[in-house]
Design an enzyme around this catalytic site. Structure first.
Site, mmCIF file in Angstrom:
data_model
loop_
_atom_site.group_PDB
_atom_site.id
_atom_site.type_symbol
_atom_site.label_atom_id
_atom_site.label_comp_id
_atom_site.label_asym_id
_atom_site.label_seq_id
_atom_site.Cartn_x
_atom_site.Cartn_y
_atom_site.Cartn_z
ATOM 1 N N SER A 155 0.834 -1.204 0.000
ATOM 2 C CA SER A 155 0.000 0.000 0.000
ATOM 3 C C SER A 155 0.872 1.259 0.000
ATOM 4 O O SER A 155 1.697 1.435 -0.892
ATOM 5 C CB SER A 155 -0.952 -0.049 1.195
ATOM 6 O OG SER A 155 -1.999 0.896 1.069
ATOM 7 N N HIS B 247 -7.326 -5.927 -0.547
ATOM 8 C CA HIS B 247 -6.158 -5.058 -0.374
ATOM 9 C C HIS B 247 -5.070 -5.700 0.473
ATOM 10 O O HIS B 247 -3.884 -5.525 0.214
ATOM 11 C CB HIS B 247 -6.612 -3.740 0.264
ATOM 12 C CG HIS B 247 -5.540 -2.698 0.334
ATOM 13 N ND1 HIS B 247 -4.922 -2.199 -0.797
ATOM 14 C CD2 HIS B 247 -4.966 -2.058 1.392
ATOM 15 C CE1 HIS B 247 -4.020 -1.291 -0.442
ATOM 16 N NE2 HIS B 247 -4.019 -1.192 0.880
#
Length: 269
Positions: A99, A251
Site C-alpha cells: 500500500s 487489499h
C-alpha cells in the site's frame, strides 16, 4: 524461525523493527497507512528461511515513535529506509512495500537507485494527489487534532478490516487488537496531521518512467482501496515491471494469499 524485536534510533526517531539478520540476501518490508509490521506477520518467518528480513514500523505508526518533529514526507521516509540500511550495514536491498509502503519503496528507488536491487509492490498506492491546500491550512487550527482523533476512532475496526479483506472470516480478535492499538495513543493524531501536511503526491508518470529497478507487482483483484487498474497502470509505466494478480483477494494480500506471495517473492527476489 524467531525474529528479533527491537527499537532502534534512526534520524532522531525511535523505530520499532523485527528482524533476522544473516548472510542471506536482505529484504526490507514496509507497511502501509494506518498499519505496522503486523501486515507481514504471516510471511515473515517463511521469508526468513531464505532472506535476511527487516520489517519496520514507519515513524508515526505501529510501535514506532509518534514524533512531533519528524517530517512525514515520502522523501524523508525514503531517507529513513536508507538510514535503516546503514544501521544494519546493508549496501543493497530488495524492498517489499504494501500500500503506502509501496510508494515509499518507489521513492527509495527514485532517490537512492544504487541501494535498491529489486522492488516488490503489494497492492501499492499510486497516483494519489497531495492533500488540498485548504485542508492543509485547516490542520494548523487549534484543536484540529481533536477532529482527527474523532475521525479515526469513529469507525469500527472490524468494519474497516472488512474493507481491506475479501474473505471476512480471516478477521480475528488478535488482528483487530493489532490494528486498533496504535489508534489509542495520544500522539497518533499529531502524526497523521504532520503526514497530511508533509506528504507529497504519489510519484508522477514521468518519475515512474525513470525507475529502472526490476519490479514485481502483486495485487488482489477485489481490492477496494487501491483498485486493480492502479496496479495495471503502474506496471505499464515502470520500465521493468511485471504484474501478478489473484482472484478472491482484496487489499491485504499478505493475509489472504500468504503462501502465494512468498512463492512469488522467492521466484523474483
Amino acid at each position: 524461525m524467531s525474529l528479533n524485536k527491537e527499537t532502534i534510533r534512526v534520524m532522531n526517531v525511535n523505530i520499532y523493527c523485527e528482524y533476522n539478520i544473516s548472510e542471506k540476501p536482505p529484504l526490507i518490508l514496509i507497511h502501509g497507512y494506518l498499519s505496522s509490521t503486523y501486515t507481514f506477520h504471516r510471511i515473515m518467518s517463511k521469508l526468513s528461511e531464505n532472506y535476511s528480513v527487516i520489517a519496520i514500523d514507519l515513524p508515526g505508526f505501529g510501535r514506532s515513535e509518534k514524533s512531533k518533529s519528524f517530517r512525514y514526507s515520502f522523501e524523508n521516509y525514503a531517507q529513513l529506509i536508507k538510514e535503516v540500511m546503514d544501521y544494519f550495514h546493508i549496501t543493497r536491498v530488495t524492498l517489499v512495500g504494501h500500500s503506502m509502503g509501496g510508494q515509499v519503496s518507489l521513492n527509495v528507488a527514485k532517490f537512492y537507485p544504487e541501494k535498491v536491487s529489486k522492488l516488490i509492490l503489494l497492492n501499492s498506492s499510486g497516483y494519489l494527489k497531495r492533500a488540498n491546500q485548504l485542508l492543509i491550512l485547516s490542520s494548523y487550527l487549534p484543536f484540529f487534532h481533536r477532529y482527527v482523533h474523532y475521525h479515526i476512532n469513529k469507525h469500527d475496526v472490524k468494519e474497516e478490516l472488512k474493507k481491506v479483506l475479501f474473505n471476512h472470516s480471516l478477521i480475528t480478535d488478535e488482528m483487530m487488537e493489532e490494528y486498533k492499538r496504535p489508534l489509542l495513543e495520544k500522539d497518533f493524531p499529531h502524526s497523521l496531521i504532520r503526514l497530511l501536511r508533509h506528504r507529497e503526491g504519489d510519484l508522477s508518470s514521468q518519475d515512474l518512467n525513470q525507475i529502472y529497478t526490476p519490479a514485481l507487482l502483486i495485487w488482489g483483484k477485489q481490492d477496494e482501496v487501491v483498485p486493480f487498474k492502479v496496479g495495471q497502470k503502474l506496471a505499464s509505466e515502470l520500465p521493468n515491471a511485471n504484474l501478478i494478480a489473484y482472484d478472491q483477494a482484496g487489499h491485504l494480500i499478505t493475509e489472504e494469499k500468504p503462501v502465494e506471495v512468498v512463492e512469488q517473492i522467492l521466484k523474483f527476489a
